[in-house]
Design a protein around this motif. Structure first.
Motif, short mmCIF file in Angstrom:
data_model
loop_
_atom_site.label_atom_id
_atom_site.label_comp_id
_atom_site.label_asym_id
_atom_site.label_seq_id
_atom_site.Cartn_x
_atom_site.Cartn_y
_atom_site.Cartn_z
N VAL A 1 37.19 64.73 54.37
CA VAL A 1 36.17 65.59 53.89
C VAL A 1 36.37 66.03 52.42
O VAL A 1 35.21 66.02 51.82
CB VAL A 1 35.93 66.73 55.06
CG1 VAL A 1 34.98 67.91 54.51
CG2 VAL A 1 35.30 66.39 56.22
N MET A 2 37.63 66.36 52.26
CA MET A 2 38.06 66.93 50.97
C MET A 2 37.27 65.80 49.96
O MET A 2 36.99 66.07 48.71
CB MET A 2 39.32 67.06 50.93
CG MET A 2 39.76 68.24 51.60
SD MET A 2 39.47 69.96 51.20
CE MET A 2 40.19 70.75 52.45
N GLN A 3 37.40 64.64 50.17
CA GLN A 3 37.23 63.52 49.15
C GLN A 3 35.77 63.50 48.76
O GLN A 3 35.25 63.34 47.88
CB GLN A 3 37.82 62.25 49.41
CG GLN A 3 39.26 62.27 49.42
CD GLN A 3 39.70 60.87 49.62
OE1 GLN A 3 39.37 60.04 50.53
NE2 GLN A 3 40.83 60.42 49.20
N THR B 1 41.14 64.39 41.28
CA THR B 1 41.78 64.20 42.71
C THR B 1 42.63 62.83 42.92
O THR B 1 43.36 62.55 43.70
CB THR B 1 40.48 64.48 43.87
OG1 THR B 1 39.80 65.71 43.51
CG2 THR B 1 40.92 64.44 45.20
N LEU B 2 41.61 61.98 42.31
CA LEU B 2 42.08 60.47 42.49
C LEU B 2 43.52 60.33 41.63
O LEU B 2 44.46 59.85 42.65
CB LEU B 2 41.12 59.40 41.69
CG LEU B 2 41.70 58.34 41.40
CD1 LEU B 2 41.58 57.47 42.69
CD2 LEU B 2 40.41 57.61 40.37
N ARG C 1 40.18 70.78 42.44
CA ARG C 1 40.11 69.53 42.72
C ARG C 1 41.61 68.80 42.85
O ARG C 1 41.98 67.77 43.90
CB ARG C 1 39.03 68.88 42.09
CG ARG C 1 37.74 69.28 42.54
CD ARG C 1 37.17 68.66 43.83
NE ARG C 1 37.09 67.07 44.10
CZ ARG C 1 37.05 66.65 45.05
NH1 ARG C 1 37.28 67.24 46.34
NH2 ARG C 1 36.91 65.17 45.15
N GLY C 2 42.30 69.10 41.91
CA GLY C 2 43.78 68.21 41.59
C GLY C 2 44.64 68.93 42.72
O GLY C 2 45.50 68.18 43.41
N LEU D 1 47.66 53.68 34.92
CA LEU D 1 46.59 52.59 35.48
C LEU D 1 45.37 53.16 35.98
O LEU D 1 44.40 52.69 35.78
CB LEU D 1 47.41 52.08 36.60
CG LEU D 1 46.63 50.93 37.58
CD1 LEU D 1 46.38 49.71 36.54
CD2 LEU D 1 47.50 50.37 38.62
N LEU D 2 45.60 54.37 36.79
CA LEU D 2 44.13 54.80 37.32
C LEU D 2 43.40 55.34 36.26
O LEU D 2 42.02 55.46 36.68
CB LEU D 2 44.69 55.93 38.38
CG LEU D 2 45.31 55.48 39.59
CD1 LEU D 2 45.85 56.61 40.52
CD2 LEU D 2 44.36 54.48 40.61
#
Length: 485
Positions: free
Chosen positions: A26-28, A56-57, A107-108, A213-214
């Motif tokens: 749900v957070m995502q 977040t990612l 979000r972090g 990378l991300l």
């Protein structure tokens, strides 16, 4: 080793861990209904607002494998409670945010708590009776999809009819409730790797490599795939991972045991996880847009965000219904069979989507098929991992597998995003993704699901006594491992 059937009832434990997974999911999905309005709500640019997703990612990518290893060292229950704290605090920060910086920080913090899922799955091996372990793993693994499927329409409804801040206050309350349930219902289990040291240098190297990378994958389309920034980040990631891998291979108590990760059963499972993550996310990018595109395009269905979420809701519920069946299939035929079946069902869902994309009912049915495949695959992958790794590495190994799935979704978002951005049509002065672009993305998802099934077909069979760690509770001593290599 899983508990014998005489152990106390495990139902409340499984329910708590499944709810923890739903909460993380749900957070995502929480900010999805707000994406178009975030620049206005936070008085910022669209590029700055995109960091609300990217933050977040990035943080989750770094923290999930680290949380898993800390669970092995300090105890999984303790780390589950630790993960709940940033979920609550991050949600409160977002609810009170008056600008984009505060929102990104919140979000972090939510990303820090995403390690709940692999920690919960690893804990099941310690507290659930053997005969219930497969179905429990399947349910907790599928909780991410369940939370996403349920959370999207709920978030859309709240965003449409109430204050957006209520979304984050609700998330904070849900995370707090999960923390209380973990404290009350989850038993304390001795840490399997107690006494070992935490590999701080390995964690730092992994963080640098993953962030590089991300960032390159998630922001490459905005910065330009051939830009100096993007290419520099990709280069930094390659160099960092090369150095990190050499260090992890040589160190005595690594963050990620690469010798274990290199075992064919673990390696092929992680490769299949990347493709399954890619395949799952391709549909999540395509189907909502097909539902919401204007009917004037000739292929869009003109649904609101709320209506689109409701059409996708049965897909999330199917994950809940199918996951116990996946556990039974794993018990009967093994997790390899379940993973292959899940990948094939996911591919069949993409084919159904290609054939039925002209109606909302057709897209709903296709999503139900696709999510059924994801439920089977997501339940099988942790079972495959835990049938191979020693007890002292279950948290780290599941965290690494979760990272592989996350990498798959990140790469999928980048690749599908490029396809949808390049294959466009112009109508009424506005640029839309063409029907051919959406169909190409669906074909890519189908091909990758089939590729995952092919990889899974080469998984070696476990030894008869190798189920869920009975033959792998002992890690090889360094001298033995060196000799084996």
């Amino acid at each position: 080793m899983p508990l014998p059937s005489t152990a106390p009832r495990s139902g409340p434990v499984v329910a708590t861990l499944a709810l923890a997974g739903v909460t993380a999911a749900v957070m995502q999905t929480l900010v999805t209904p707000l994406l178009a309005d975030l620049p206005r709500l936070l008085d910022t640019s669209a590029s700055n607002a995109a960091w609300v997703i990217t933050a977040t990612l990035l943080v989750a990518g770094v923290c999930v494998p680290i949380s898993g290893r800390l669970g092995d060292l300090l105890g999984k229950r303790r780390m589950l409670l630790a993960c709940a704290v940033p979920l609550v605090v991050g949600s409160v920060v977002c609810a009170l945010a008056d600008g984009v910086v505060a929102m990104i920080v919140g979000r972090g913090l939510q990303g820090v708590g995403m390690g709940m899922i692999p920690l919960g799955i690893a804990l099941l091996r310690d507290v659930v009776p053997a005969e219930k372990l497969s179905s429990s793993i399947a349910l907790v693994s599928a909780s991410m999809g369940i939370g996403g499927g349920i959370g999207l329409p709920v978030a859309a409804a709240v965003a449409q009819y109430a204050s957006w801040r209520l979304l984050f206050w609700g998330a904070a309350a849900l995370a707090a409730a999960v923390a209380v349930m973990i404290f009350v219902l989850i038993p304390e289990v001795p840490a399997a790797a107690k006494g070992q040291r935490f590999d701080g240098l390995g964690a730092l190297g992994l963080a640098v490599g993953l962030v590089s990378l991300l960032l390159a994958v998630s922001k490459g389309a905005d910065w330009g795939w051939g830009s100096a920034t993007t290419l520099g980040l990709f280069t930094l990631a390659v160099v960092t991972f090369a150095v990190w891998g050499r260090y992890e291979w040589r160190t005595r108590e690594p963050l990620v045991d690469l010798r274990t990760t290199a075992r064919p059963r673990v390696l092929l499972t992680n490769l299949a996880s990347v493709l399954i993550g890619f395949g799952m996310y391709a549909s999540m990018l395509v189907v909502p847009q097909l539902l919401q595109y204007p009917t004037a395009t000739g292929f869009g269905l003109g649904q609101t965000m709320l209506a689109a979420g409701l059409w996708m809701l049965p897909g999330g519920l199917m994950m809940m219904a199918v996951s116990p069946l996946g556990g039974k299939l794993t018990n009967a035929r093994g997790p390899k069979t379940t993973l292959i079946a899940g990948a094939l069902v996911l591919a069949a869902g993409y084919l159904a989507c290609l054939l039925l994309a002209g109606t909302a009912w057709g897209l709903m049915l296709a999503m139900m098929v696709m999510n059924s495949g994801v439920a089977l695959a997501y339940g099988a992958m942790p079972a495959l991992i835990m049938s191979t790794v020693p007890l002292s590495e279950t948290g780290a190994a599941n965290g690494f597998n979760a990272l592989m799935r996350s990498l798959g979704t990140s790469i999928g978002a980048a690749v599908v995003g490029v396809v949808l951005a390049q294959m466009t049509t112009t109508m009424g002065g506005h640029v839309f993704t063409s029907e051919g672009g959406f169909r190409t993305a669906l074909v890519i998802g189908c091909v990758l699901a089939l590729s995952s099934a092919a990889i899974a077909a080469f998984l070696p069979a476990p030894r008869p006594d190798d189920r869920f760690g009975r033959a792998t509770d002992r890690s090889p001593e360094p001298a033995e491992a060196d000799a084996a290599s």
